[in-house]
Design a protein around this motif. Structure first.
Motif, PDB file in Angstrom:
ATOM      1  N   LYS A 851       0.833  -1.196   0.000  1.00 47.06           N
ATOM      2  CA  LYS A 851       0.000   0.000   0.000  1.00 47.06           C
ATOM      3  C   LYS A 851       0.868   1.246   0.000  1.00 47.06           C
ATOM      4  O   LYS A 851       0.584   2.231  -0.679  1.00 47.06           O
ATOM      5  CB  LYS A 851      -0.915  -0.018   1.225  1.00 47.06           C
ATOM      6  CG  LYS A 851      -1.970   1.075   1.227  1.00 47.06           C
ATOM      7  CD  LYS A 851      -2.906   0.894   2.421  1.00 47.06           C
ATOM      8  CE  LYS A 851      -3.976   1.977   2.417  1.00 47.06           C
ATOM      9  NZ  LYS A 851      -4.879   1.846   3.590  1.00 47.06           N
ATOM     10  N   LYS A 852       1.977   1.184   0.753  1.00 44.31           N
ATOM     11  CA  LYS A 852       2.878   2.320   0.840  1.00 44.31           C
ATOM     12  C   LYS A 852       3.527   2.594  -0.511  1.00 44.31           C
ATOM     13  O   LYS A 852       3.685   3.732  -0.928  1.00 44.31           O
ATOM     14  CB  LYS A 852       3.943   2.053   1.905  1.00 44.31           C
ATOM     15  CG  LYS A 852       4.698   3.284   2.356  1.00 44.31           C
ATOM     16  CD  LYS A 852       5.550   2.944   3.555  1.00 44.31           C
ATOM     17  CE  LYS A 852       6.209   4.192   4.105  1.00 44.31           C
ATOM     18  NZ  LYS A 852       7.062   3.901   5.269  1.00 44.31           N
ATOM     19  N   GLU A 853       3.889   1.543  -1.230  1.00 45.60           N
ATOM     20  CA  GLU A 853       4.490   1.708  -2.542  1.00 45.60           C
ATOM     21  C   GLU A 853       3.512   2.370  -3.507  1.00 45.60           C
ATOM     22  O   GLU A 853       3.877   3.205  -4.319  1.00 45.60           O
ATOM     23  CB  GLU A 853       4.939   0.351  -3.079  1.00 45.60           C
ATOM     24  CG  GLU A 853       6.166  -0.201  -2.372  1.00 45.60           C
ATOM     25  CD  GLU A 853       6.555  -1.560  -2.910  1.00 45.60           C
ATOM     26  OE1 GLU A 853       5.975  -1.973  -3.938  1.00 45.60           O
ATOM     27  OE2 GLU A 853       7.417  -2.207  -2.318  1.00 45.60           O
ATOM     28  N   GLU A 854       2.256   2.019  -3.405  1.00 43.58           N
ATOM     29  CA  GLU A 854       1.246   2.591  -4.289  1.00 43.58           C
ATOM     30  C   GLU A 854       1.091   4.093  -4.057  1.00 43.58           C
ATOM     31  O   GLU A 854       0.745   4.837  -4.971  1.00 43.58           O
ATOM     32  CB  GLU A 854      -0.103   1.903  -4.064  1.00 43.58           C
ATOM     33  CG  GLU A 854      -0.129   0.451  -4.550  1.00 43.58           C
ATOM     34  CD  GLU A 854      -1.418  -0.245  -4.149  1.00 43.58           C
ATOM     35  OE1 GLU A 854      -2.300   0.443  -3.594  1.00 43.58           O
ATOM     36  OE2 GLU A 854      -1.536  -1.439  -4.377  1.00 43.58           O
ATOM     37  N   LYS A 855       1.357   4.559  -2.841  1.00 41.94           N
ATOM     38  CA  LYS A 855       1.158   5.969  -2.501  1.00 41.94           C
ATOM     39  C   LYS A 855       2.371   6.838  -2.847  1.00 41.94           C
ATOM     40  O   LYS A 855       2.361   8.026  -2.582  1.00 41.94           O
ATOM     41  CB  LYS A 855       0.856   6.108  -1.007  1.00 41.94           C
ATOM     42  CG  LYS A 855      -0.531   5.630  -0.616  1.00 41.94           C
ATOM     43  CD  LYS A 855      -0.795   5.926   0.853  1.00 41.94           C
ATOM     44  CE  LYS A 855      -2.216   5.551   1.235  1.00 41.94           C
ATOM     45  NZ  LYS A 855      -2.499   5.848   2.662  1.00 41.94           N
ATOM     46  N   SER A 856       3.394   6.259  -3.426  1.00 44.05           N
ATOM     47  CA  SER A 856       4.577   7.031  -3.767  1.00 44.05           C
ATOM     48  C   SER A 856       4.211   8.199  -4.676  1.00 44.05           C
ATOM     49  O   SER A 856       3.500   8.041  -5.655  1.00 44.05           O
ATOM     50  CB  SER A 856       5.599   6.132  -4.471  1.00 44.05           C
ATOM     51  OG  SER A 856       6.738   6.865  -4.826  1.00 44.05           O
ATOM     52  N   GLN A 857       4.703   9.390  -4.309  1.00 43.87           N
ATOM     53  CA  GLN A 857       4.365  10.612  -5.039  1.00 43.87           C
ATOM     54  C   GLN A 857       5.485  10.990  -6.011  1.00 43.87           C
ATOM     55  O   GLN A 857       6.640  10.594  -5.834  1.00 43.87           O
ATOM     56  CB  GLN A 857       4.142  11.751  -4.043  1.00 43.87           C
ATOM     57  CG  GLN A 857       2.976  11.528  -3.104  1.00 43.87           C
ATOM     58  CD  GLN A 857       1.650  11.517  -3.836  1.00 43.87           C
ATOM     59  OE1 GLN A 857       1.401  12.364  -4.687  1.00 43.87           O
ATOM     60  NE2 GLN A 857       0.811  10.551  -3.532  1.00 43.87           N
ATOM     61  N   PRO A 858       5.153  11.756  -7.057  1.00 43.12           N
ATOM     62  CA  PRO A 858       6.201  12.186  -7.993  1.00 43.12           C
ATOM     63  C   PRO A 858       7.299  12.957  -7.269  1.00 43.12           C
ATOM     64  O   PRO A 858       7.042  13.704  -6.326  1.00 43.12           O
ATOM     65  CB  PRO A 858       5.449  13.086  -8.978  1.00 43.12           C
ATOM     66  CG  PRO A 858       4.019  12.651  -8.879  1.00 43.12           C
ATOM     67  CD  PRO A 858       3.821  12.228  -7.456  1.00 43.12           C
ATOM     68  N   TYR A 859       8.515  12.782  -7.735  1.00 47.15           N
ATOM     69  CA  TYR A 859       9.656  13.453  -7.118  1.00 47.15           C
ATOM     70  C   TYR A 859       9.652  14.946  -7.424  1.00 47.15           C
ATOM     71  O   TYR A 859       9.852  15.781  -6.538  1.00 47.15           O
ATOM     72  CB  TYR A 859      10.950  12.811  -7.622  1.00 47.15           C
ATOM     73  CG  TYR A 859      12.202  13.518  -7.172  1.00 47.15           C
ATOM     74  CD1 TYR A 859      12.527  13.606  -5.822  1.00 47.15           C
ATOM     75  CD2 TYR A 859      13.076  14.096  -8.097  1.00 47.15           C
ATOM     76  CE1 TYR A 859      13.677  14.251  -5.398  1.00 47.15           C
ATOM     77  CE2 TYR A 859      14.225  14.740  -7.689  1.00 47.15           C
ATOM     78  CZ  TYR A 859      14.527  14.820  -6.335  1.00 47.15           C
ATOM     79  OH  TYR A 859      15.667  15.460  -5.913  1.00 47.15           O
ATOM     80  N   VAL A 860       9.406  15.322  -8.660  1.00 47.83           N
ATOM     81  CA  VAL A 860       9.456  16.726  -9.070  1.00 47.83           C
ATOM     82  C   VAL A 860       8.123  17.395  -8.766  1.00 47.83           C
ATOM     83  O   VAL A 860       7.072  16.959  -9.235  1.00 47.83           O
ATOM     84  CB  VAL A 860       9.789  16.856 -10.564  1.00 47.83           C
ATOM     85  CG1 VAL A 860       9.774  18.328 -10.979  1.00 47.83           C
ATOM     86  CG2 VAL A 860      11.159  16.247 -10.859  1.00 47.83           C
ATOM     87  N   VAL A 861       8.182  18.446  -7.982  1.00 50.56           N
ATOM     88  CA  VAL A 861       6.997  19.239  -7.662  1.00 50.56           C
ATOM     89  C   VAL A 861       6.856  20.389  -8.650  1.00 50.56           C
ATOM     90  O   VAL A 861       5.757  20.705  -9.114  1.00 50.56           O
ATOM     91  CB  VAL A 861       7.087  19.774  -6.218  1.00 50.56           C
ATOM     92  CG1 VAL A 861       5.910  20.688  -5.895  1.00 50.56           C
ATOM     93  CG2 VAL A 861       7.167  18.615  -5.235  1.00 50.56           C
ATOM     94  N   ALA A 862       7.964  21.037  -8.975  1.00 48.45           N
ATOM     95  CA  ALA A 862       7.985  22.119  -9.961  1.00 48.45           C
ATOM     96  C   ALA A 862       9.376  22.162 -10.576  1.00 48.45           C
ATOM     97  O   ALA A 862      10.370  21.995  -9.872  1.00 48.45           O
ATOM     98  CB  ALA A 862       7.642  23.457  -9.323  1.00 48.45           C
ATOM     99  N   GLY A 863       9.431  22.401 -11.877  1.00 50.05           N
ATOM    100  CA  GLY A 863      10.710  22.430 -12.566  1.00 50.05           C
ATOM    101  C   GLY A 863      10.887  21.226 -13.459  1.00 50.05           C
ATOM    102  O   GLY A 863       9.979  20.819 -14.184  1.00 50.05           O
TER     103      GLY A 863
END
Length: 919
Positions: A851-863
């Motif tokens: 479940k934790k792996e599924e919630k991984s968020q994108p690394y780049v927020v801006a740029g």
């Protein structure tokens, strides 16, 4: 300085037509020829300088021409000449625009025909009306266009070693004021020229002193000797041209003040770095929020100027291949951000007034040799040039006159475009989303929410408020800028050329403030109040008593408030809860502060000044629940070869009112550091361990940087009897002793790598990332030790600003040194093996982990980051115990340009808890 109307009319009559015959100053011309090294570098247009009977030329005023070998002028000499022009010419007006950090004055010089000078306020009012299409309809704009004049702003001297433009502008001003040459007369009559003669007067005077003290007459340009004074302004070095978002330095404030007073149609900033003359357009990608009209103006005006320079026979002019056009934080981008047109030149400079054989045979731009013939460089110069100060003056002046001539011939179009860009921005606000941005006043750090609103207002963006929130309505002329500042940037990953600077600037993420974007208006607009002054959050005190609690959310001003409290009451006690504690009905998180032996008035004063909310508490905290806070004695280290980021650190500390001592190599060599300081901060520096240890080459020594009668601008903000050399291995060993004896050493970005390579923190090793490309972007980070004092008040996941800096890592058995990592995924060697292990039962994968792996968020927020897999999982903050003390190593800069203020509280946490990071 205004001449009265009668005098102005009299001058106008005398100067009109051919009543006053113009004699060419042959002596001046002869000197121009003498100091120009090649006839190809000598345009005809500079050889017609008039010899006016009542207005003094630079030759008459100074006794030598502009660009004379070995001759430079300090700011008061430069200002004195402009004042003389204003006294003797009805075409010149001068006004002060504030003061630098050291009290030197900023000036603007306005040049136009006498009638325009007399009606200057009228023309400023006309451009102000064109700037706001809500107040000026298209029909009204047409009427204004018939009665307005383009205002063209030209500035020089932002970077102190780029020494041609402040000198050239004096000669240009004289020419514009008195010449009756058709092209110049047309400029004077059709354009209002505004000159910012010395944008950075502190740095200019320091550099002039440096030239006369050290570099004048040196026979070889590239001999390794430092061409620049160690400091320019009090705080900021070359980054004074990277302050257009923060507006934190006095130079930037003066530029913004000039823009909003005059609303110039075009702003042209004069720089020096590349051969022989670069006229900006940039390779792109262009900033998405710059109106297409402006982008087209860049091309048209650049090609016009290139053609005019070519018509004068000057080789080596080019466009396109240098810079991109993305980052909006340059000083001159106040124009591009506000529907005007901001552009710049780069000429070849020698950091002084000497002549040198310059070799640029290996210089490349956009992949092409700088001496190659290209579509954007129709007439290249030879790869080696014998380059004089006067050559530089000739080139810059030719380009500026060409650009002013374009404005004189196309003023109506430029003004119409200026109005149309504001109109387009307004229409986008009406027709497109978002319709508004809302900033809740109650946030984890409400003072930063108010600060964000104030920063938007400083940019000219209208901000409204109601009881609970600040509101930015996008139906306004600077709608594009508001959207640019408040939403994430997306830099194209496939951009052909690397970006020129940082590529992300989303203020909510950098400030740690929650901002909501509204595609429809779900609030009562009529109930909103338009803010007239920047809001300031004034903290509150609740209750009465001698014990006060501050619930801690890593507010930016907490450490500042503690220093202020101790300054007003040395007996005040400051305690911290090192872990979650229950106090009656309240759950207090780790980092919560408890104040004792103080009163409501004292606490109320710091609450109000620093925007913090305190509550009186009668809770009987147990001794085991509290730890004392001992405010540290802080030193900030600087080298003598690079003071850029050290200056930003000092500015941040001074702005936050956090006391410190500035130290250098001699302090490290002297030793006894622990007896003087509790914390030493080493900001990011330029270079490697070798340069850090050995400093400026001692073969050039001794090199005093001291204030003398002859060189009065030196010796500030620090002084030394000899800049050469570095701390040496003795200094590095003394740093080690400082930490071993209980001190805290904080290193930022590449200074962390330097000390790892120097052996001070051998647990950390540089990481090779051959394909990682990480220009300044906002990225996601993860706390690995949320209960560590450095991370008090931070959530598990938060944003960081990071550029192309070095990476460090510890061996797997030492990963407990890592406090924060980049991204939220582990390194490959930390991923648990989930396959079959011979001799053991086959493990079942835990549902929680999946479940934790599924919630991984994108690394780049801006740029944008290319090949981000090379950095995700690596450490961004390390805490390394050394003896009785610690090293806190950041692999990014949490004090970057006073911009990423959301990250600074990690540094403030470290200072508050410096003596118990190991506990």
């Amino acid at each position: 300085m205004r001449v009265n109307k009668l005098v102005a009319i009299s001058f106008a009559i005398i100067w009109s037509g051919n009543v006053l015959s113009q004699q060419i100053d042959q002596a001046y011309n002869q000197k121009i020829k003498e100091f120009t090294t090649d006839t190809r570098f000598l345009p005809k247009l500079v050889l017609d300088l008039p010899d006016h009977p009542t207005v003094p030329s630079p030759l008459k005023h100074f006794g030598h021409i502009i660009g004379a070998e070995g001759q430079l002028h300090r700011t008061e000499q430069i200002y004195g000449y402009y004042k003389k022009l204003a006294e003797t010419s009805p075409s010149v007006h001068i006004q002060q625009m504030g003061q630098s950090e050291e009290g030197r004055r900023f000036f603007l010089v306005v040049i136009a025909d006498p009638n325009s000078i007399e009606k200057l306020d009228h023309y400023k009012a006309q451009t102000a009306r064109l700037a706001d299409p809500r107040k000026t309809s298209p029909e009204q704009a047409d009427a204004i266009l018939a009665d307005a004049k383009p205002i063209y702003y030209v500035s020089g001297g932002m970077h102190a070693t780029e020494m041609g433009s402040p000198e050239m502008l004096m000669e240009l001003a004289y020419r514009l004021a008195v010449s009756n040459a058709p092209e110049i007369k047309q400029i004077r009559e059709n354009v209002i020229t505004v000159i910012n003669p010395v944008m950075e007067p502190d740095g200019w005077d320091r550099q002039v002193d440096w030239y006369y003290r050290y570099t004048k007459g040196r026979p070889i340009f590239d001999d390794g000797f430092p061409r620049s004074a160690p400091y320019w302004a009090k705080y900021v070095f070359h980054d004074n041209n990277r302050d257009g978002l923060q507006i934190s330095q006095e130079i930037t404030k003066s530029i913004f003040k000039g823009f909003f007073e005059f609303h110039p149609t075009v702003m042209l900033d004069l720089h020096e770095s590349v051969p022989l003359l670069y006229i900006s357009t940039g390779t792109g990608p262009y900033n998405h929020f710059v109106d297409p009209i402006t982008q087209s103006e860049w091309q048209i005006m650049a090609n016009h100027d290139i053609a005019e320079v070519a018509a004068q026979g000057l080789p080596g002019a080019f466009t396109w291949a240098f810079y991109d056009g993305w980052w909006p934080g340059y000083g001159i981008w106040v124009a591009n951000n506000h529907n005007s047109n901001g552009r710049f030149y780069e000429t070849y400079g020698n950091a002084g007034a000497d002549t040198y054989l310059r070799d640029y045979s290996n210089a490349r731009f956009a992949g092409d040799l700088a001496s190659s013939k290209e579509w954007y460089r129709p007439d290249p110069a030879t790869p080696l040039v014998n380059w004089s100060f006067r050559n530089n003056i000739n080139y810059t002046q030719t380009g500026v006159i060409a650009s002013l001539s374009y404005a004189a011939n196309n003023g109506a179009m430029l003004l119409r475009n200026f109005y149309k860009k504001g109109f387009n921005s307004l229409e986008k606000g009406r027709a497109e989303g978002p319709k508004a941005f809302t900033i809740a006043k109650q946030q984890r750090d409400p003072a930063m929410a108010a600060y964000l609103a104030g920063q938007l207002m400083a940019q000219g963006i209208e901000v409204h408020e109601n009881e609970n929130q600040f509101v930015v309505l996008t139906e306004q002329p600077y709608r594009n800028l508001a959207v640019s500042l408040l939403t994430p940037q997306s830099y194209p990953k496939d951009a052909k050329f690397p970006p020129y600077d940082a590529i992300a600037w989303t203020l909510p993420n950098l400030y740690g403030v929650e901002v909501a974007s509204k595609d429809s208006l779900d609030l009562d607009v009529n109930s909103l109040r338009l803010l007239q002054n920047a809001p300031v959050y004034q903290g509150k005190t609740l209750g009465q008593g001698n014990q006060w609690v501050l619930k801690y959310n890593a507010q930016n001003s907490v450490l500042s408030a503690l220093f202020a409290l101790k300054a007003s009451n040395k007996n005040a006690e400051i305690w911290v809860l090192p872990s979650q504690t229950f106090a009656g009905q309240d759950t207090l998180t780790g980092g919560t502060l408890v104040l004792r032996k103080t009163n409501a008035d004292q606490v109320g004063a710091v609450a109000k000044e620093f925007g913090l909310d305190f509550e009186s508490s009668n809770h009987n905290f147990q001794a085991s629940e509290l730890q004392p806070v001992k405010l540290p004695r802080v030193a900030i280290y600087h080298t003598w070869f690079n003071t850029q980021d050290e200056g930003w650190s000092r500015f941040t500390f001074d702005t936050r009112k956090i006391p410190y001592t500035s130290i250098d190599k001699d302090d490290l060599k002297a030793g006894n550091l622990r007896g003087k300081f509790d914390v030493i901060l080493i900001p990011r520096v330029n270079g490697n361990a070798k340069r850090f240890i050995h400093g400026v080459d001692k073969k050039f020594g001794p090199m005093p940087y001291t204030k003398t009668d002859q060189f009065p601008s030196h010796g500030f903000p620090d002084s030394t009897p000899d800049m050469t050399g570095g701390p040496g291995f003795i200094g590095i060993d003394n740093l080690r002793k400082f930490v071993e004896e209980g001190g805290l050493l904080i290193t930022l970005e590449n200074s962390s790598t330097i000390l790892a390579e120097a052996g001070l923190i051998p647990e950390l090793t540089p990481v090779a990332t051959p394909t990682l490309f990480h220009p300044g972007s906002i990225v996601r980070a993860k706390a690995r030790k949320s209960d560590h004092p450095v991370l008090f008040g931070f959530p598990e996941h938060f944003d960081l600003f990071r550029g192309n800096g070095p990476l460090l890592q510890a061996d797997k058995y030492n990963r407990d040194l890592m406090l924060v990592q980049y991204g939220d995924k582990p390194l490959k060697d930390e991923i648990p093996y989930d396959g079959k292990i011979m001799g053991m039962p086959e493990p079942a994968k835990k549902k929680e982990e999946a479940k934790k792996e599924e919630k991984s968020q994108p690394y780049v927020v801006a740029g944008m980051v290319r090949n981000e897999q090379e950095i995700i999982g690596h450490g961004s903050v390390f805490h390394v115990p050394v003896g009785n003390g610690s090293v806190l190593a950041f692999t990014f800069d949490p004090l970057h340009r006073f911009l990423n203020q959301h990250e600074a509280p990690m540094v403030w946490n470290a200072l508050m808890h410096w003596d118990r990071l190991k506990r």
